[in-house]
Scaffold this active site. Sequence first.
Site, PDB file in Angstrom:
ATOM      1  N   GLU A  60       0.856  -1.188   0.000  1.00 26.57           N
ATOM      2  CA  GLU A  60       0.000   0.000   0.000  1.00 26.57           C
ATOM      3  C   GLU A  60       0.887   1.232   0.000  1.00 26.57           C
ATOM      4  O   GLU A  60       1.794   1.343   0.827  1.00 26.57           O
ATOM      5  CB  GLU A  60      -0.920  -0.002   1.210  1.00 26.57           C
ATOM      6  CG  GLU A  60      -1.738   1.255   1.396  1.00 26.57           C
ATOM      7  CD  GLU A  60      -2.605   1.572   0.176  1.00 26.57           C
ATOM      8  OE1 GLU A  60      -2.428   2.686  -0.379  1.00 26.57           O
ATOM      9  OE2 GLU A  60      -3.425   0.725  -0.219  1.00 26.57           O
ATOM     10  N   THR A 103     -10.145   3.705   0.359  1.00 29.55           N
ATOM     11  CA  THR A 103     -11.010   4.866   0.172  1.00 29.55           C
ATOM     12  C   THR A 103     -12.056   4.978   1.274  1.00 29.55           C
ATOM     13  O   THR A 103     -12.249   6.043   1.867  1.00 29.55           O
ATOM     14  CB  THR A 103     -11.713   4.795  -1.200  1.00 29.55           C
ATOM     15  OG1 THR A 103     -10.728   4.905  -2.234  1.00 29.55           O
ATOM     16  CG2 THR A 103     -12.709   5.919  -1.353  1.00 29.55           C
ATOM     17  N   CYS A 104     -12.747   3.905   1.571  1.00 27.01           N
ATOM     18  CA  CYS A 104     -13.861   3.962   2.523  1.00 27.01           C
ATOM     19  C   CYS A 104     -13.412   4.470   3.887  1.00 27.01           C
ATOM     20  O   CYS A 104     -14.037   5.354   4.472  1.00 27.01           O
ATOM     21  CB  CYS A 104     -14.506   2.587   2.649  1.00 27.01           C
ATOM     22  SG  CYS A 104     -15.905   2.563   3.789  1.00 27.01           S
ATOM     23  N   CYS A 108     -16.445   6.815   2.688  1.00 27.24           N
ATOM     24  CA  CYS A 108     -17.734   6.693   3.366  1.00 27.24           C
ATOM     25  C   CYS A 108     -17.670   6.882   4.874  1.00 27.24           C
ATOM     26  O   CYS A 108     -18.588   7.458   5.458  1.00 27.24           O
ATOM     27  CB  CYS A 108     -18.382   5.354   3.019  1.00 27.24           C
ATOM     28  SG  CYS A 108     -17.274   3.950   2.914  1.00 27.24           S
ATOM     29  N   LYS A 126     -16.836  10.649   5.749  1.00 27.58           N
ATOM     30  CA  LYS A 126     -17.941  11.440   5.187  1.00 27.58           C
ATOM     31  C   LYS A 126     -19.203  11.280   6.032  1.00 27.58           C
ATOM     32  O   LYS A 126     -19.931  12.258   6.287  1.00 27.58           O
ATOM     33  CB  LYS A 126     -18.195  11.016   3.742  1.00 27.58           C
ATOM     34  CG  LYS A 126     -19.252  11.837   3.028  1.00 27.58           C
ATOM     35  CD  LYS A 126     -19.253  11.538   1.536  1.00 27.58           C
ATOM     36  CE  LYS A 126     -19.385  10.059   1.259  1.00 27.58           C
ATOM     37  NZ  LYS A 126     -19.362   9.736  -0.176  1.00 27.58           N
ATOM     38  N   LYS A 127     -19.472  10.043   6.489  1.00 27.56           N
ATOM     39  CA  LYS A 127     -20.648   9.826   7.340  1.00 27.56           C
ATOM     40  C   LYS A 127     -20.492  10.576   8.659  1.00 27.56           C
ATOM     41  O   LYS A 127     -21.467  11.093   9.211  1.00 27.56           O
ATOM     42  CB  LYS A 127     -20.830   8.324   7.591  1.00 27.56           C
ATOM     43  CG  LYS A 127     -22.100   7.962   8.379  1.00 27.56           C
ATOM     44  CD  LYS A 127     -23.349   8.228   7.571  1.00 27.56           C
ATOM     45  CE  LYS A 127     -24.610   7.793   8.311  1.00 27.56           C
ATOM     46  NZ  LYS A 127     -24.725   6.335   8.460  1.00 27.56           N
ATOM     47  N   TYR A 177      -6.908  -1.622  11.248  1.00 25.92           N
ATOM     48  CA  TYR A 177      -6.662  -2.408  10.035  1.00 25.92           C
ATOM     49  C   TYR A 177      -5.241  -2.972  10.051  1.00 25.92           C
ATOM     50  O   TYR A 177      -5.010  -4.113   9.647  1.00 25.92           O
ATOM     51  CB  TYR A 177      -6.883  -1.542   8.789  1.00 25.92           C
ATOM     52  CG  TYR A 177      -8.297  -1.584   8.253  1.00 25.92           C
ATOM     53  CD1 TYR A 177      -8.578  -2.176   7.027  1.00 25.92           C
ATOM     54  CD2 TYR A 177      -9.353  -1.037   8.965  1.00 25.92           C
ATOM     55  CE1 TYR A 177      -9.861  -2.222   6.524  1.00 25.92           C
ATOM     56  CE2 TYR A 177     -10.651  -1.075   8.481  1.00 25.92           C
ATOM     57  CZ  TYR A 177     -10.889  -1.672   7.258  1.00 25.92           C
ATOM     58  OH  TYR A 177     -12.175  -1.725   6.775  1.00 25.92           O
ATOM     59  N   ALA A 221       3.383  -0.632  -5.504  1.00 27.94           N
ATOM     60  CA  ALA A 221       3.746  -1.848  -6.232  1.00 27.94           C
ATOM     61  C   ALA A 221       3.000  -1.876  -7.556  1.00 27.94           C
ATOM     62  O   ALA A 221       1.849  -1.449  -7.641  1.00 27.94           O
ATOM     63  CB  ALA A 221       3.399  -3.088  -5.404  1.00 27.94           C
ATOM     64  N   ALA A 263     -23.450  15.811  -9.969  1.00 30.62           N
ATOM     65  CA  ALA A 263     -24.704  15.640  -9.228  1.00 30.62           C
ATOM     66  C   ALA A 263     -24.935  14.181  -8.883  1.00 30.62           C
ATOM     67  O   ALA A 263     -26.073  13.721  -8.830  1.00 30.62           O
ATOM     68  CB  ALA A 263     -25.884  16.200 -10.036  1.00 30.62           C
ATOM     69  N   TYR A 321     -23.809  10.831  -6.115  1.00 32.29           N
ATOM     70  CA  TYR A 321     -23.970  10.699  -4.668  1.00 32.29           C
ATOM     71  C   TYR A 321     -22.893  11.451  -3.894  1.00 32.29           C
ATOM     72  O   TYR A 321     -23.181  12.049  -2.838  1.00 32.29           O
ATOM     73  CB  TYR A 321     -24.016   9.221  -4.268  1.00 32.29           C
ATOM     74  CG  TYR A 321     -22.697   8.487  -4.316  1.00 32.29           C
ATOM     75  CD1 TYR A 321     -21.910   8.360  -3.178  1.00 32.29           C
ATOM     76  CD2 TYR A 321     -22.231   7.918  -5.503  1.00 32.29           C
ATOM     77  CE1 TYR A 321     -20.698   7.686  -3.217  1.00 32.29           C
ATOM     78  CE2 TYR A 321     -21.024   7.245  -5.544  1.00 32.29           C
ATOM     79  CZ  TYR A 321     -20.267   7.137  -4.405  1.00 32.29           C
ATOM     80  OH  TYR A 321     -19.062   6.474  -4.448  1.00 32.29           O
ATOM     81  N   ALA A 329     -21.296  14.216  -4.821  1.00 28.52           N
ATOM     82  CA  ALA A 329     -21.601  15.640  -4.933  1.00 28.52           C
ATOM     83  C   ALA A 329     -22.737  16.042  -3.995  1.00 28.52           C
ATOM     84  O   ALA A 329     -22.647  17.043  -3.267  1.00 28.52           O
ATOM     85  CB  ALA A 329     -21.965  15.986  -6.373  1.00 28.52           C
ATOM     86  N   GLU A 363     -23.961  14.427  -1.348  1.00 25.77           N
ATOM     87  CA  GLU A 363     -23.664  14.237   0.073  1.00 25.77           C
ATOM     88  C   GLU A 363     -22.871  15.420   0.614  1.00 25.77           C
ATOM     89  O   GLU A 363     -23.181  15.958   1.687  1.00 25.77           O
ATOM     90  CB  GLU A 363     -22.919  12.924   0.279  1.00 25.77           C
ATOM     91  CG  GLU A 363     -23.818  11.707   0.128  1.00 25.77           C
ATOM     92  CD  GLU A 363     -23.075  10.388   0.189  1.00 25.77           C
ATOM     93  OE1 GLU A 363     -23.741   9.361   0.400  1.00 25.77           O
ATOM     94  OE2 GLU A 363     -21.840  10.369   0.003  1.00 25.77           O
ATOM     95  N   ARG A 406     -23.645  18.937 -15.906  1.00 21.29           N
ATOM     96  CA  ARG A 406     -23.703  18.993 -17.377  1.00 21.29           C
ATOM     97  C   ARG A 406     -25.092  18.663 -17.905  1.00 21.29           C
ATOM     98  O   ARG A 406     -25.500  19.159 -18.946  1.00 21.29           O
ATOM     99  CB  ARG A 406     -22.699  18.016 -17.979  1.00 21.29           C
ATOM    100  CG  ARG A 406     -21.245  18.377 -17.726  1.00 21.29           C
ATOM    101  CD  ARG A 406     -20.314  17.330 -18.302  1.00 21.29           C
ATOM    102  NE  ARG A 406     -20.462  17.214 -19.742  1.00 21.29           N
ATOM    103  CZ  ARG A 406     -19.745  17.917 -20.629  1.00 21.29           C
ATOM    104  NH1 ARG A 406     -18.822  18.767 -20.214  1.00 21.29           N
ATOM    105  NH2 ARG A 406     -19.937  17.755 -21.923  1.00 21.29           N
ATOM    106  N   HIS A 428     -45.828   0.729  15.642  1.00 21.52           N
ATOM    107  CA  HIS A 428     -46.361   2.090  15.750  1.00 21.52           C
ATOM    108  C   HIS A 428     -45.966   2.732  17.075  1.00 21.52           C
ATOM    109  O   HIS A 428     -45.936   2.049  18.102  1.00 21.52           O
ATOM    110  CB  HIS A 428     -47.887   2.022  15.635  1.00 21.52           C
ATOM    111  CG  HIS A 428     -48.555   3.355  15.714  1.00 21.52           C
ATOM    112  ND1 HIS A 428     -48.560   4.244  14.662  1.00 21.52           N
ATOM    113  CD2 HIS A 428     -49.238   3.953  16.738  1.00 21.52           C
ATOM    114  CE1 HIS A 428     -49.224   5.333  15.018  1.00 21.52           C
ATOM    115  NE2 HIS A 428     -49.638   5.186  16.271  1.00 21.52           N
ATOM    116  N   GLU A 464     -43.211   1.782   9.839  1.00 17.65           N
ATOM    117  CA  GLU A 464     -44.499   1.112   9.687  1.00 17.65           C
ATOM    118  C   GLU A 464     -45.140   1.397   8.324  1.00 17.65           C
ATOM    119  O   GLU A 464     -45.994   0.645   7.861  1.00 17.65           O
ATOM    120  CB  GLU A 464     -45.454   1.527  10.805  1.00 17.65           C
ATOM    121  CG  GLU A 464     -45.934   2.962  10.749  1.00 17.65           C
ATOM    122  CD  GLU A 464     -46.893   3.301  11.893  1.00 17.65           C
ATOM    123  OE1 GLU A 464     -47.846   2.532  12.113  1.00 17.65           O
ATOM    124  OE2 GLU A 464     -46.668   4.317  12.563  1.00 17.65           O
TER     125      GLU A 464
END
Length: 448
Positions: free
Chosen positions: A35, A42-43, A48, A51-52, A99, A115, A176, A178, A180, A182, A199, A437, A442
């Site tokens: 690596e 990325t995640c 993700c 970003k979350k 990780y 690599a 436009a 996901y 963008a 988010e 575009r 409920h 529901e």
Amino acid sequence: MADFDYDLFVIGAGSGGVRAARVAASHGAKVAIAEEYRIGGTCVIRGCVPKKLLVYGSHFAEDLEDAENYGWSFENAKFDWNRLRDHVLGDVDRLNGLYEKTLESHGVERIMERAVVNGSNTVKLSSGREISAKYILVAVGGWPFVPEFEGSEHCITSNEVFHLDELPKRVVIAGAGYIALEFAGILNALGSHVTVVNRSNVILRGYDESLRDRLLQITMSRGIEYKFHCPFQKVVKREDGAFDVHLEGQDPIIADQILVATGRRPKTDGLGLETAGIELGENGEIPVDEYSRTSCDSIYAVGDVTDRIQLTPVAIREGQAFADTVFGDKPSTVDYDCVPSAVFSQPPLAGVGLTEGEARNTYGNIKVYSSDFRPMKNVFARRQERGLYKLIVEVPTEKVLGLHMIGPDAPEILQAAAIAVKAGLTKQDFDNTVALHPSMAEELVLMR
């Protein structure tokens, strides 16, 4: 396998590569993973997960606004971008460490260098060292795509947005999809003026049209501006550090930051795959078979680099299936049918299975059930935004072909409901389930 330095050499330590490496090692393989930046991909590092966390942080603006109607009052409330940014980056460090420990505990050797493939059974490190392996797995993921236009060097991508020195007052977002939308929701909630430039006139291509329209209406009411059919012409930096964004057929827009979120492409440039006779697809992706094997029998690829479905859970399953197939004597493939997905926009949307348009094109005779409602929380907070749930059903079997929703906590609700769609349940099965409920969920069993 004594003729090789390793049984498996993995290029890329993202979600798919790490899963493949540790599972292969658990099957008894001698494994190394390379690596060039950080473990997690990325995640974990720039996607993700952080970003979350920004979504969570930005959502307090809405919660604080609504809190008054619930009896709460806050004086001198203020937001500190640097504090949120640094806390998010600190959590990335924590996950990166976890990780690394996972790989270490499974006996996987970590090589923190770039690599590249150098033949069917050899990789070459940036230091010049060559390593042989019986199998090579490419799991380098994707990378933001930036179109060529004058001044594009002044723009940032989703890679850099987590490291901004300050929160920009005026932001232009190109694209436009996901990513963008988010970031548009995050920055808008935190106080930036956001303009989304695209575009075409379609947002979130591939998602159900009704949900896309609802999101567009809500985000516009929240102050996000949209400019459609507006390709970028150039970006010019001003003396004061701001930018003039020139669009086709429009007056220039002044921005403090320009975020390009026009898609991601497999990160295969300079990877040396041609040395093993592997030809890339038209988007730079690595073509593979159902077992993730390339045209070279000793080289496999998983995750976003194959451009099948660019989702972290899919990459993980592909890595698992690869390791079980090659080293576990358990041939395995991944089922790509009914994979749920979500957009953590504000409000979020989520879906699984066929959209209404896809179902009509495939089955012809379908029925659409829906619930267009105002969540109880919004009613009490005097917020006018409405949720929308849609159930796409085949006629006459009543098998549920797709489920799509927009509204608070939509992704959390959809995960459980996706099991029902994957299992092939019918509308009657939903109707036979007693409602929970009071809840938004529901509505899933009350649709008419």
